[in-house]
Design a protein around this motif. Structure first.
Motif, PDB file in Angstrom:
ATOM      1  N   ASN A 125      -6.787 -16.266   7.603  1.00 45.82           N
ATOM      2  CA  ASN A 125      -6.863 -15.125   6.687  1.00 45.82           C
ATOM      3  C   ASN A 125      -6.849 -13.807   7.443  1.00 45.82           C
ATOM      4  O   ASN A 125      -6.167 -12.849   7.038  1.00 45.82           O
ATOM      5  CB  ASN A 125      -8.132 -15.219   5.830  1.00 45.82           C
ATOM      6  N   ILE A 126      -7.591 -13.739   8.549  1.00 48.75           N
ATOM      7  CA  ILE A 126      -7.629 -12.517   9.358  1.00 48.75           C
ATOM      8  C   ILE A 126      -6.246 -12.219   9.912  1.00 48.75           C
ATOM      9  O   ILE A 126      -5.773 -11.071   9.873  1.00 48.75           O
ATOM     10  CB  ILE A 126      -8.669 -12.654  10.501  1.00 48.75           C
ATOM     11  N   LEU A 127      -5.571 -13.245  10.449  1.00 50.89           N
ATOM     12  CA  LEU A 127      -4.230 -13.058  11.005  1.00 50.89           C
ATOM     13  C   LEU A 127      -3.262 -12.565   9.936  1.00 50.89           C
ATOM     14  O   LEU A 127      -2.515 -11.600  10.162  1.00 50.89           O
ATOM     15  CB  LEU A 127      -3.717 -14.371  11.595  1.00 50.89           C
ATOM     16  N   ALA A 128      -3.269 -13.206   8.768  1.00 51.80           N
ATOM     17  CA  ALA A 128      -2.340 -12.825   7.694  1.00 51.80           C
ATOM     18  C   ALA A 128      -2.576 -11.387   7.241  1.00 51.80           C
ATOM     19  O   ALA A 128      -1.624 -10.629   7.024  1.00 51.80           O
ATOM     20  CB  ALA A 128      -2.485 -13.787   6.519  1.00 51.80           C
ATOM     21  N   ASN A 129      -3.838 -10.993   7.133  1.00 53.16           N
ATOM     22  CA  ASN A 129      -4.153  -9.621   6.720  1.00 53.16           C
ATOM     23  C   ASN A 129      -3.743  -8.606   7.787  1.00 53.16           C
ATOM     24  O   ASN A 129      -3.227  -7.531   7.472  1.00 53.16           O
ATOM     25  CB  ASN A 129      -5.643  -9.484   6.404  1.00 53.16           C
ATOM     26  N   ASP A 130      -3.972  -8.956   9.052  1.00 50.99           N
ATOM     27  CA  ASP A 130      -3.577  -8.068  10.150  1.00 50.99           C
ATOM     28  C   ASP A 130      -2.065  -7.901  10.195  1.00 50.99           C
ATOM     29  O   ASP A 130      -1.558  -6.792  10.425  1.00 50.99           O
ATOM     30  CB  ASP A 130      -4.080  -8.616  11.485  1.00 50.99           C
ATOM     31  N   VAL A 131      -1.342  -9.001   9.989  1.00 49.48           N
ATOM     32  CA  VAL A 131       0.123  -8.954   9.993  1.00 49.48           C
ATOM     33  C   VAL A 131       0.631  -8.054   8.869  1.00 49.48           C
ATOM     34  O   VAL A 131       1.526  -7.220   9.072  1.00 49.48           O
ATOM     35  CB  VAL A 131       0.709 -10.379   9.851  1.00 49.48           C
ATOM     36  N   TYR A 132       0.047  -8.204   7.679  1.00 48.64           N
ATOM     37  CA  TYR A 132       0.485  -7.407   6.527  1.00 48.64           C
ATOM     38  C   TYR A 132       0.192  -5.921   6.745  1.00 48.64           C
ATOM     39  O   TYR A 132       1.023  -5.054   6.449  1.00 48.64           O
ATOM     40  CB  TYR A 132      -0.212  -7.904   5.265  1.00 48.64           C
ATOM     41  N   LYS A 133      -0.996  -5.649   7.282  1.00 50.72           N
ATOM     42  CA  LYS A 133      -1.380  -4.256   7.536  1.00 50.72           C
ATOM     43  C   LYS A 133      -0.432  -3.609   8.539  1.00 50.72           C
ATOM     44  O   LYS A 133       0.035  -2.481   8.337  1.00 50.72           O
ATOM     45  CB  LYS A 133      -2.811  -4.207   8.051  1.00 50.72           C
ATOM     46  N   LYS A 134      -0.133  -4.329   9.631  1.00 53.17           N
ATOM     47  CA  LYS A 134       0.765  -3.785  10.659  1.00 53.17           C
ATOM     48  C   LYS A 134       2.166  -3.575  10.092  1.00 53.17           C
ATOM     49  O   LYS A 134       2.828  -2.573  10.382  1.00 53.17           O
ATOM     50  CB  LYS A 134       0.812  -4.726  11.855  1.00 53.17           C
ATOM     51  N   TYR A 135       2.618  -4.521   9.289  1.00 53.34           N
ATOM     52  CA  TYR A 135       3.946  -4.419   8.665  1.00 53.34           C
ATOM     53  C   TYR A 135       4.046  -3.152   7.821  1.00 53.34           C
ATOM     54  O   TYR A 135       5.032  -2.412   7.898  1.00 53.34           O
ATOM     55  CB  TYR A 135       4.189  -5.661   7.815  1.00 53.34           C
ATOM     56  N   GLN A 136       3.015  -2.881   7.031  1.00 51.87           N
ATOM     57  CA  GLN A 136       3.015  -1.678   6.184  1.00 51.87           C
ATOM     58  C   GLN A 136       2.965  -0.406   7.030  1.00 51.87           C
ATOM     59  O   GLN A 136       3.655   0.575   6.750  1.00 51.87           O
ATOM     60  CB  GLN A 136       1.832  -1.713   5.224  1.00 51.87           C
ATOM     61  N   GLU A 137       2.132  -0.420   8.075  1.00 53.11           N
ATOM     62  CA  GLU A 137       1.994   0.753   8.938  1.00 53.11           C
ATOM     63  C   GLU A 137       3.299   1.084   9.658  1.00 53.11           C
ATOM     64  O   GLU A 137       3.552   2.246   9.984  1.00 53.11           O
ATOM     65  CB  GLU A 137       0.877   0.528   9.961  1.00 53.11           C
ATOM     66  N   GLU A 138       4.108   0.053   9.900  1.00 53.01           N
ATOM     67  CA  GLU A 138       5.388   0.265  10.583  1.00 53.01           C
ATOM     68  C   GLU A 138       6.528   0.545   9.620  1.00 53.01           C
ATOM     69  O   GLU A 138       7.699   0.560  10.007  1.00 53.01           O
ATOM     70  CB  GLU A 138       5.709  -0.951  11.459  1.00 53.01           C
ATOM     71  N   GLY A 139       6.197   0.754   8.345  1.00 55.87           N
ATOM     72  CA  GLY A 139       7.197   1.165   7.362  1.00 55.87           C
ATOM     73  C   GLY A 139       7.884   0.039   6.629  1.00 55.87           C
ATOM     74  O   GLY A 139       8.930   0.243   5.996  1.00 55.87           O
ATOM     75  N   GLY A 140       7.312  -1.167   6.670  1.00 52.78           N
ATOM     76  CA  GLY A 140       7.898  -2.298   5.961  1.00 52.78           C
ATOM     77  C   GLY A 140       7.940  -2.064   4.459  1.00 52.78           C
ATOM     78  O   GLY A 140       7.000  -1.492   3.889  1.00 52.78           O
ATOM     79  N   LYS A 141       9.001  -2.496   3.820  1.00 51.32           N
ATOM     80  CA  LYS A 141       9.206  -2.213   2.396  1.00 51.32           C
ATOM     81  C   LYS A 141       8.783  -3.351   1.468  1.00 51.32           C
ATOM     82  O   LYS A 141       8.489  -3.130   0.294  1.00 51.32           O
ATOM     83  CB  LYS A 141      10.687  -1.896   2.145  1.00 51.32           C
ATOM     84  N   ASN A 142       8.770  -4.572   1.968  1.00 51.02           N
ATOM     85  CA  ASN A 142       8.466  -5.725   1.117  1.00 51.02           C
ATOM     86  C   ASN A 142       6.959  -5.794   0.868  1.00 51.02           C
ATOM     87  O   ASN A 142       6.166  -5.760   1.808  1.00 51.02           O
ATOM     88  CB  ASN A 142       8.967  -7.014   1.778  1.00 51.02           C
ATOM     89  N   LEU A 213      13.627 -13.819   6.054  1.00 52.03           N
ATOM     90  CA  LEU A 213      14.076 -12.766   6.960  1.00 52.03           C
ATOM     91  C   LEU A 213      14.592 -11.577   6.164  1.00 52.03           C
ATOM     92  O   LEU A 213      15.115 -11.747   5.058  1.00 52.03           O
ATOM     93  CB  LEU A 213      15.187 -13.288   7.869  1.00 52.03           C
ATOM     94  N   SER A 214      14.457 -10.389   6.729  1.00 49.53           N
ATOM     95  CA  SER A 214      15.045  -9.210   6.095  1.00 49.53           C
ATOM     96  C   SER A 214      16.557  -9.237   6.330  1.00 49.53           C
ATOM     97  O   SER A 214      17.058  -9.965   7.203  1.00 49.53           O
ATOM     98  CB  SER A 214      14.454  -7.933   6.689  1.00 49.53           C
ATOM     99  N   GLU A 215      17.273  -8.423   5.581  1.00 48.38           N
ATOM    100  CA  GLU A 215      18.723  -8.346   5.779  1.00 48.38           C
ATOM    101  C   GLU A 215      19.052  -7.876   7.187  1.00 48.38           C
ATOM    102  O   GLU A 215      20.000  -8.368   7.805  1.00 48.38           O
ATOM    103  CB  GLU A 215      19.341  -7.402   4.748  1.00 48.38           C
TER     104      GLU A 215
END
Length: 243
Positions: A125-142, A213-215
């Motif tokens: 759970n910690i890993l999944a939340n950290d991954v999602y947070k980092k993805y958003q901080e780096e401008g991820g759209k999904n 995967l993203s496009e």
């Protein structure tokens, strides 16, 4: 003569496009308690080309051939006296030492089992939340939480081998000493008097994982001629199921 060349051509074509060799070097076992034996499969992947090659693979776990559709794991096949047994077992995938240890605990109601299960779940759970947070901080759209996690898992499991590089790897798995493996209406028996062998297969894919995967990811991978796909089969190695 014409038929001979028709038969020969696919063999030559396949040989010319061989990027990797897979070799099982050793299979060892260790009994951990009355119900469980841990098996360690030491193997290697060799890049037999003069270019770097990359591919998707989770190299430290394995999955049975009959259950291997759309997987990142090496696939295994079991043979008895030279005959392939398409069984879903006797081994299953354990990606971490904690997951393997959890499976060896005989009493599922014990505090030891509950504590380790909670630890595994909390870490995931910690890993999944950290991954999602980092993805958003780096401008991820999904915004799909699970998509972001599996996208991370895909991109974190790219292996790259340099020209003629050999990578030595190891898989740990578990046998619960049950000799019967049942798949729906089919039943298989691991007879200790038979010669039992294992074979590993790398079924490397790219486009089949496009949903994770993203496009942009997929476009970069498809544009890279050294990001390879294909089926690569190891040697057979005898495996001991004696008690």
């Amino acid at each position: 003569m014409k038929n001979f060349f028709l038969l020969l051509f696919p063999i030559l074509f396949f040989g010319q496009n061989k990027n990797l060799t897979v070799t099982i070097n050793q299979i060892s076992s260790k009994e951990v308690n009355s119900q469980n034996t841990i098996y360690t499969i030491d193997y290697q992947i060799e890049n037999v080309t003069s270019n770097s090659v990359s591919f998707f693979l989770v190299p430290n776990a394995l999955i049975a051939n009959t259950a291997s559709s759309m997987t990142l794991f090496p696939v295994y096949k079991i043979y008895q006296n030279g005959i392939f047994e398409d069984m879903d077992g006797p081994f299953f995938e354990y990606e971490t030492e904690d997951e393997l240890t959890l499976a060896t605990i005989e009493n599922r109601n014990s505090q030891e089992f509950k504590n380790l299960l909670n630890k595994i779940q909390e870490e995931k759970n910690i890993l999944a939340n950290d991954v999602y947070k980092k993805y958003q901080e780096e401008g991820g759209k999904n915004e799909d939480f699970l998509w972001v996690y599996y996208n991370h898992k895909m991109l974190s499991n790219v292996i790259t081998l340099g020209p003629n590089e050999i990578k030595k790897l190891s898989i740990k798995t578990l046998w619960n000493k049950n000799r019967y493996v049942k798949n729906d209406h089919l039943e298989y028996y691991l007879d200790e008097n038979n010669k039992i062998e294992m074979e590993l297969i790398l079924d490397l894919k790219t486009n089949q994982f496009k949903d994770n995967l993203s496009e942009d990811d997929l476009a970069k991978i498809n544009a890279n001629p050294n990001f390879i796909t294909g089926i690569f089969v190891s040697n057979k190695m005898e495996i001991n199921f004696k008690e």
